[in-house]
Design a protein around this motif. Sequence first.
Motif, PDB file in Angstrom:
ATOM      1  N   TRP A 201       0.879  -1.164   0.000  1.00 51.62           N
ATOM      2  CA  TRP A 201       0.000   0.000   0.000  1.00 51.62           C
ATOM      3  C   TRP A 201       0.923   1.222   0.000  1.00 51.62           C
ATOM      4  CZ3 TRP A 201      -3.582   1.358   4.739  1.00 51.62           C
ATOM      5  CH2 TRP A 201      -4.559   2.288   4.335  1.00 51.62           C
ATOM      6  N   ALA A 202       1.349   1.653  -1.181  1.00 50.56           N
ATOM      7  CA  ALA A 202       2.475   2.570  -1.324  1.00 50.56           C
ATOM      8  C   ALA A 202       2.096   4.020  -1.098  1.00 50.56           C
ATOM      9  CB  ALA A 202       3.089   2.408  -2.708  1.00 50.56           C
ATOM     10  N   THR A 203       2.874   4.707  -0.252  1.00 54.26           N
ATOM     11  CA  THR A 203       2.686   6.136  -0.039  1.00 54.26           C
ATOM     12  C   THR A 203       3.810   6.966  -0.651  1.00 54.26           C
ATOM     13  OG1 THR A 203       3.782   6.088   2.128  1.00 54.26           O
ATOM     14  CG2 THR A 203       1.394   5.737   2.091  1.00 54.26           C
ATOM     15  N   ASP A 204       4.927   6.341  -1.023  1.00 55.66           N
ATOM     16  CA  ASP A 204       5.995   7.049  -1.737  1.00 55.66           C
ATOM     17  C   ASP A 204       7.041   6.031  -2.175  1.00 55.66           C
ATOM     18  OD1 ASP A 204       7.172   9.220  -2.940  1.00 55.66           O
ATOM     19  OD2 ASP A 204       8.126   9.999  -1.131  1.00 55.66           O
ATOM     20  N   ALA A 205       7.925   6.475  -3.064  1.00 53.43           N
ATOM     21  CA  ALA A 205       8.991   5.618  -3.570  1.00 53.43           C
ATOM     22  C   ALA A 205      10.160   6.490  -3.988  1.00 53.43           C
ATOM     23  CB  ALA A 205       8.499   4.771  -4.745  1.00 53.43           C
ATOM     24  N   ALA A 206      11.324   5.856  -4.152  1.00 55.94           N
ATOM     25  CA  ALA A 206      12.520   6.593  -4.559  1.00 55.94           C
ATOM     26  C   ALA A 206      13.498   5.655  -5.237  1.00 55.94           C
ATOM     27  CB  ALA A 206      13.183   7.260  -3.352  1.00 55.94           C
ATOM     28  N   PHE A 207      14.248   6.187  -6.208  1.00 56.90           N
ATOM     29  CA  PHE A 207      15.359   5.481  -6.821  1.00 56.90           C
ATOM     30  C   PHE A 207      16.641   5.811  -6.066  1.00 56.90           C
ATOM     31  CE2 PHE A 207      12.963   5.201 -10.942  1.00 56.90           C
ATOM     32  CZ  PHE A 207      13.165   3.839 -11.161  1.00 56.90           C
ATOM     33  N   SER A 208      17.535   4.825  -5.965  1.00 52.99           N
ATOM     34  CA  SER A 208      18.877   5.112  -5.482  1.00 52.99           C
ATOM     35  C   SER A 208      19.568   6.001  -6.507  1.00 52.99           C
ATOM     36  CB  SER A 208      19.663   3.814  -5.288  1.00 52.99           C
ATOM     37  OG  SER A 208      19.768   3.100  -6.508  1.00 52.99           O
ATOM     38  N   PRO A 209      20.566   6.790  -6.098  1.00 48.29           N
ATOM     39  CA  PRO A 209      21.212   7.709  -7.050  1.00 48.29           C
ATOM     40  C   PRO A 209      21.783   7.027  -8.278  1.00 48.29           C
ATOM     41  CG  PRO A 209      21.785   8.313  -4.808  1.00 48.29           C
ATOM     42  CD  PRO A 209      21.045   7.009  -4.709  1.00 48.29           C
ATOM     43  N   ASP A 210      22.225   5.761  -8.156  1.00 47.73           N
ATOM     44  CA  ASP A 210      22.769   5.068  -9.325  1.00 47.73           C
ATOM     45  C   ASP A 210      21.691   4.355 -10.134  1.00 47.73           C
ATOM     46  OD1 ASP A 210      22.131   2.871  -7.766  1.00 47.73           O
ATOM     47  OD2 ASP A 210      24.195   2.151  -7.563  1.00 47.73           O
ATOM     48  N   GLY A 211      20.445   4.411  -9.673  1.00 40.35           N
ATOM     49  CA  GLY A 211      19.344   3.840 -10.422  1.00 40.35           C
ATOM     50  C   GLY A 211      19.194   2.345 -10.343  1.00 40.35           C
ATOM     51  N   THR A 212      19.954   1.678  -9.482  1.00 40.68           N
ATOM     52  CA  THR A 212      19.909   0.213  -9.427  1.00 40.68           C
ATOM     53  C   THR A 212      18.907  -0.317  -8.409  1.00 40.68           C
ATOM     54  OG1 THR A 212      21.688   0.102  -7.777  1.00 40.68           O
ATOM     55  CG2 THR A 212      22.328   0.090 -10.114  1.00 40.68           C
ATOM     56  N   GLN A 213      18.447   0.526  -7.490  1.00 45.00           N
ATOM     57  CA  GLN A 213      17.570   0.078  -6.420  1.00 45.00           C
ATOM     58  C   GLN A 213      16.339   0.978  -6.348  1.00 45.00           C
ATOM     59  OE1 GLN A 213      18.495   0.342  -1.928  1.00 45.00           O
ATOM     60  NE2 GLN A 213      19.169  -1.725  -2.451  1.00 45.00           N
ATOM     61  N   LEU A 214      15.202   0.358  -6.101  1.00 46.81           N
ATOM     62  CA  LEU A 214      13.937   1.073  -5.938  1.00 46.81           C
ATOM     63  C   LEU A 214      13.395   0.796  -4.543  1.00 46.81           C
ATOM     64  CD1 LEU A 214      11.448   2.656  -7.033  1.00 46.81           C
ATOM     65  CD2 LEU A 214      10.564   0.450  -7.850  1.00 46.81           C
ATOM     66  N   ALA A 215      13.175   1.844  -3.777  1.00 49.11           N
ATOM     67  CA  ALA A 215      12.601   1.722  -2.436  1.00 49.11           C
ATOM     68  C   ALA A 215      11.164   2.203  -2.468  1.00 49.11           C
ATOM     69  CB  ALA A 215      13.403   2.551  -1.438  1.00 49.11           C
ATOM     70  N   VAL A 216      10.247   1.398  -1.913  1.00 49.73           N
ATOM     71  CA  VAL A 216       8.836   1.750  -1.847  1.00 49.73           C
ATOM     72  C   VAL A 216       8.398   1.672  -0.394  1.00 49.73           C
ATOM     73  CG1 VAL A 216       6.525   1.280  -2.719  1.00 49.73           C
ATOM     74  CG2 VAL A 216       8.515   0.692  -4.123  1.00 49.73           C
ATOM     75  N   ARG A 217       7.783   2.715   0.112  1.00 47.88           N
ATOM     76  CA  ARG A 217       7.343   2.736   1.503  1.00 47.88           C
ATOM     77  C   ARG A 217       5.826   2.820   1.592  1.00 47.88           C
ATOM     78  NH1 ARG A 217       7.903   7.466   5.622  1.00 47.88           N
ATOM     79  NH2 ARG A 217       6.590   5.930   6.640  1.00 47.88           N
ATOM     80  N   GLY A 218       5.307   2.391   2.739  1.00 47.13           N
ATOM     81  CA  GLY A 218       3.905   2.547   3.071  1.00 47.13           C
ATOM     82  C   GLY A 218       3.784   3.066   4.490  1.00 47.13           C
ATOM     83  N   TYR A 219       2.578   3.033   5.045  1.00 49.19           N
ATOM     84  CA  TYR A 219       2.381   3.480   6.415  1.00 49.19           C
ATOM     85  C   TYR A 219       3.048   2.547   7.412  1.00 49.19           C
ATOM     86  CZ  TYR A 219      -1.265   6.568   4.556  1.00 49.19           C
ATOM     87  OH  TYR A 219      -1.952   7.537   3.853  1.00 49.19           O
ATOM     88  N   PHE A 220       3.105   1.257   7.111  1.00 49.24           N
ATOM     89  CA  PHE A 220       3.532   0.265   8.097  1.00 49.24           C
ATOM     90  C   PHE A 220       4.802  -0.481   7.730  1.00 49.24           C
ATOM     91  CE2 PHE A 220      -1.123   0.591   8.260  1.00 49.24           C
ATOM     92  CZ  PHE A 220      -1.266   1.056   9.560  1.00 49.24           C
ATOM     93  N   GLY A 221       5.453  -0.126   6.657  1.00 48.35           N
ATOM     94  CA  GLY A 221       6.668  -0.823   6.266  1.00 48.35           C
ATOM     95  C   GLY A 221       7.067  -0.452   4.858  1.00 48.35           C
ATOM     96  N   GLY A 222       7.972  -1.230   4.295  1.00 50.88           N
ATOM     97  CA  GLY A 222       8.437  -0.937   2.952  1.00 50.88           C
ATOM     98  C   GLY A 222       9.118  -2.135   2.327  1.00 50.88           C
ATOM     99  N   ILE A 223       9.364  -2.035   1.031  1.00 48.34           N
ATOM    100  CA  ILE A 223      10.025  -3.079   0.265  1.00 48.34           C
ATOM    101  C   ILE A 223      11.083  -2.425  -0.611  1.00 48.34           C
ATOM    102  CG2 ILE A 223       9.712  -4.889  -1.490  1.00 48.34           C
ATOM    103  CD1 ILE A 223       6.788  -5.074  -0.624  1.00 48.34           C
ATOM    104  N   TYR A 224      12.221  -3.110  -0.791  1.00 45.87           N
ATOM    105  CA  TYR A 224      13.171  -2.620  -1.781  1.00 45.87           C
ATOM    106  C   TYR A 224      13.367  -3.668  -2.865  1.00 45.87           C
ATOM    107  CZ  TYR A 224      16.939  -5.231   0.653  1.00 45.87           C
ATOM    108  OH  TYR A 224      17.719  -6.199   1.232  1.00 45.87           O
TER     109      TYR A 224
END
Length: 332
Positions: A201-224
Amino acid sequence: MRPRSLALLAGVLLTGALAAAPASAADGTGDKGFTIKDPRIAESSGLAASHLHPGIYWTHNDSGDGPYIYAVDSATGKTVARITLSGVGTPRDVEAISIGPGNQIYVGDIGDNLDGSWPYVWIYRLPEPKKLVDQTVRATQYVVKYSNGARNAESLIVQPRTGRVYIIDKKEDGGHLYEGPATLSPTGTNIFRPIAAVDLWATDAAFSPDGTQLAVRGYFGGIYYAWNGGRIKREGRLDVPLQKQGESVSYSADGTKLMYGSEGADSPVQAEDVPGGSGKASPSGGGSSAAASKDDSGSVGGGAKVGAVVLGVAVLALFGLRRLRRPSTRRH
């Protein structure tokens, strides 16, 4: 967008509990964490580390503020510039901010409180100002539609290597990563198409500066995820701190930290080590050094934790975490 009733309940429980907790990373400065002190920023819903100004983070309010973004100095928590966007219409529900190649800032007016009531949403693009002073900057406005119908979203990301724009929709049972055209058109409609499932249940996301990793967060946790050319591969859970209403995430400029923000007055931005990065714990730790400093409550700061966090949030945390445990085999 305003959170659902579950998130509101979590905020009520956490407000008192976190006030009594030990000092956290947010009490530090810079990429150790900071507090946004500008009273004009009461609904910080997006976060992006500046490409031109070390220690500066760009943020914005949720709906109702106007065409503004704010440059916040992480050393002091104070706003050093408010940028007014010209050349765009009246923002409706701004939910995300990201910086792409060429120091271009992208602002996502992509929220939809009624989950599909708007036939289109907007993205605004402007150059990151070279001088941090209050000023008006002309922006380009893009019209966005989804190939499978209108939806709510709070996550907009720009791939650092290609400049391609992506959106993740916000669905309680998990959403999808949507890919935009290779180049956005300022005159036509830009169709975004789903290319991969996102189990959150995503509330925001971000790419690492080198573009190799995607972080997705929600209210209760996150996935990379490993980016893998857009064929994202789930790698693990993020160590997301407990926050009153967690709605933003950004990598630090050097890529070693993930910075987590929350809505509310005097809202904290809390830092955690990037999984698999320079802050990686020893193999016995099973995660980042920040994770190793926490007890089973998942609170921030290490040491003895307040029982109210455990008792008041346990059920809500389990509710959110059960989504994180789903296998990433669901197809779009």
